[in-house]
Scaffold this motif. Structure first.
Motif, PDB file in Angstrom:
ATOM      1  N   ALA A 152      -0.799  -5.504  10.602  1.00 41.63           N
ATOM      2  CA  ALA A 152      -1.780  -6.081  11.056  1.00 41.63           C
ATOM      3  C   ALA A 152      -2.979  -5.498  11.076  1.00 41.63           C
ATOM      4  O   ALA A 152      -4.794  -5.681  11.456  1.00 41.63           O
ATOM      5  CB  ALA A 152      -1.138  -4.734  12.168  1.00 41.63           C
ATOM      6  N   GLU A 153      -3.361  -6.105   9.512  1.00 41.96           N
ATOM      7  CA  GLU A 153      -4.437  -5.795   8.995  1.00 41.96           C
ATOM      8  C   GLU A 153      -5.083  -4.398   8.600  1.00 41.96           C
ATOM      9  O   GLU A 153      -6.243  -3.975   8.239  1.00 41.96           O
ATOM     10  CB  GLU A 153      -5.559  -6.761   8.915  1.00 41.96           C
ATOM     11  N   GLU A 154      -4.014  -3.327   8.622  1.00 46.01           N
ATOM     12  CA  GLU A 154      -4.399  -1.949   8.663  1.00 46.01           C
ATOM     13  C   GLU A 154      -4.677  -1.102   7.206  1.00 46.01           C
ATOM     14  O   GLU A 154      -5.000  -0.522   7.028  1.00 46.01           O
ATOM     15  CB  GLU A 154      -4.128  -1.170   9.847  1.00 46.01           C
ATOM     16  N   VAL A 155      -3.679  -2.160   6.066  1.00 48.74           N
ATOM     17  CA  VAL A 155      -3.920  -2.041   5.134  1.00 48.74           C
ATOM     18  C   VAL A 155      -4.999  -2.427   3.548  1.00 48.74           C
ATOM     19  O   VAL A 155      -4.890  -3.749   3.990  1.00 48.74           O
ATOM     20  CB  VAL A 155      -2.450  -2.171   4.226  1.00 48.74           C
ATOM     21  N   LYS A 156      -5.373  -1.356   2.786  1.00 48.03           N
ATOM     22  CA  LYS A 156      -6.924  -2.182   2.749  1.00 48.03           C
ATOM     23  C   LYS A 156      -6.023  -2.558   0.935  1.00 48.03           C
ATOM     24  O   LYS A 156      -4.912  -2.472   0.414  1.00 48.03           O
ATOM     25  CB  LYS A 156      -7.448  -1.060   1.547  1.00 48.03           C
ATOM     26  N   GLY A 157      -7.229  -3.958   0.755  1.00 47.21           N
ATOM     27  CA  GLY A 157      -6.555  -4.939  -0.684  1.00 47.21           C
ATOM     28  C   GLY A 157      -5.388  -6.144   0.295  1.00 47.21           C
ATOM     29  O   GLY A 157      -4.751  -6.433   1.049  1.00 47.21           O
ATOM     30  N   GLY A 208       0.631  -1.426   0.028  1.00 51.52           N
ATOM     31  CA  GLY A 208       0.158   0.513   0.429  1.00 51.52           C
ATOM     32  C   GLY A 208       0.565   1.494   0.169  1.00 51.52           C
ATOM     33  O   GLY A 208       0.316   2.015  -0.035  1.00 51.52           O
ATOM     34  N   LEU A 209       2.081   1.447  -0.308  1.00 57.43           N
ATOM     35  CA  LEU A 209       3.044   2.229  -0.411  1.00 57.43           C
ATOM     36  C   LEU A 209       2.784   3.191  -1.878  1.00 57.43           C
ATOM     37  O   LEU A 209       3.921   2.120  -1.735  1.00 57.43           O
ATOM     38  CB  LEU A 209       4.163   1.843   0.186  1.00 57.43           C
ATOM     39  N   GLN A 210       3.090   4.058  -1.893  1.00 54.66           N
ATOM     40  CA  GLN A 210       2.572   4.829  -3.563  1.00 54.66           C
ATOM     41  C   GLN A 210       3.283   5.895  -3.602  1.00 54.66           C
ATOM     42  O   GLN A 210       3.617   6.744  -2.216  1.00 54.66           O
ATOM     43  CB  GLN A 210       1.437   5.308  -3.881  1.00 54.66           C
ATOM     44  N   LEU A 211       4.837   5.490  -4.286  1.00 55.80           N
ATOM     45  CA  LEU A 211       5.926   6.694  -4.272  1.00 55.80           C
ATOM     46  C   LEU A 211       5.639   7.390  -5.821  1.00 55.80           C
ATOM     47  O   LEU A 211       5.193   6.324  -6.472  1.00 55.80           O
ATOM     48  CB  LEU A 211       6.618   6.009  -3.855  1.00 55.80           C
ATOM     49  N   PRO A 212       5.945   9.196  -5.077  1.00 58.31           N
ATOM     50  CA  PRO A 212       5.888   9.427  -7.170  1.00 58.31           C
ATOM     51  C   PRO A 212       7.622   8.813  -7.539  1.00 58.31           C
ATOM     52  O   PRO A 212       8.752   8.542  -7.022  1.00 58.31           O
ATOM     53  CB  PRO A 212       6.264  11.062  -6.748  1.00 58.31           C
TER      54      PRO A 212
END
Length: 227
Positions: free
Chosen positions: A186-191, A156-160
């Motif tokens: 910890a299942e805090e990220v969607k997907g 879930g980490l999106q970088l330019p």
């Protein structure tokens, strides 16, 4: 304790990979499983600095012989690259806290080792078939961009584009990548990753970093320039 080792073969049997699933980043590929195991053992000493940086030198020194605990078929990329591209049966999620933190510690050690090698090798690299003759800076850019713009997206980490290529950007990115791994676990990220798992992602990040650090070491021309 024996070193738990996984053999991953390509679907067409063109290449195989021997993987230490406890010492992340310690894995080697070859044309056969037997040769891959030989290569993995040959790199035991080269992995020692990683264990030392991770504060695990005594455990690594006490590690016993390679013990194949699983043999599996990977993907077509395994055949083409001789690299593991699929989780082993042991690499399930969610991870317990101890395993997650141990994996992150080893990944941090691989990053530190990579940065140290990058800082001391020659800008120009010895020519050879691997990497199409890339110089040091292109290898560094490749490693950082693949990890920050591909691997990190899986948690879930999106970088330019190119955001991690400056010293400050790299430090910030690595901190955020580790935070994203913990949040994903910890299942805090969607997907959810469809074919990879978090243990495999951490292992693959460590392997990719370490493999290219060893590549730079092997192609370093510093000694020749000094002579």
């Amino acid at each position: 304790m024996p070193v738990r080792t996984v053999i991953e073969r390509g679907p067409k049997g063109k290449r195989a990979v021997a993987i230490s699933i406890d010492w992340l980043g310690w894995e080697r590929g070859a044309k056969t499983a037997e040769l891959a195991l030989e290569a993995l053992e040959a790199y035991r000493e080269r992995y020692q600095p990683i264990a030392t940086l991770a504060g695990m030198a005594s455990d690594f020194d006490a590690a016993g012989p390679l013990d194949v605990v699983e043999e599996k078929v990977g993907t077509g990329s395994t055949d083409f690259w001789g690299i593991s591209f699929a989780p082993s049966a042991a690499e399930k999620e969610p991870m317990d806290e101890a395993d997650l933190e141990r994996g992150i510690t080893l990944l941090l050690a691989c990053w530190t080792f990579f940065d140290g090698v990058a800082a001391r090798v020659s800008p120009e690299m010895r020519a050879g078939p691997r990497g199409g003759g890339r110089d040091r800076d292109r290898i560094i850019s490749h490693v950082i961009r693949v990890e920050s713009e591909d691997f990190a997206r899986r948690v879930g980490l999106q970088l330019p584009e190119g955001a991690a290529l400056t010293p400050d950007g790299l430090r910030e990115y690595r901190d955020d990548y580790v935070k994203a791994m913990r949040a994903y676990n910890a299942e805090e990220v969607k997907g959810h990753m469809l074919t990879w798992t978090l243990p495999f992602l951490i292992r693959h990040s460590a392997y990719h970093t370490l493999d290219h650090a060893w590549e730079m070491d092997d192609k370093d021309l510093s000694a020749e320039v000094e002579a």
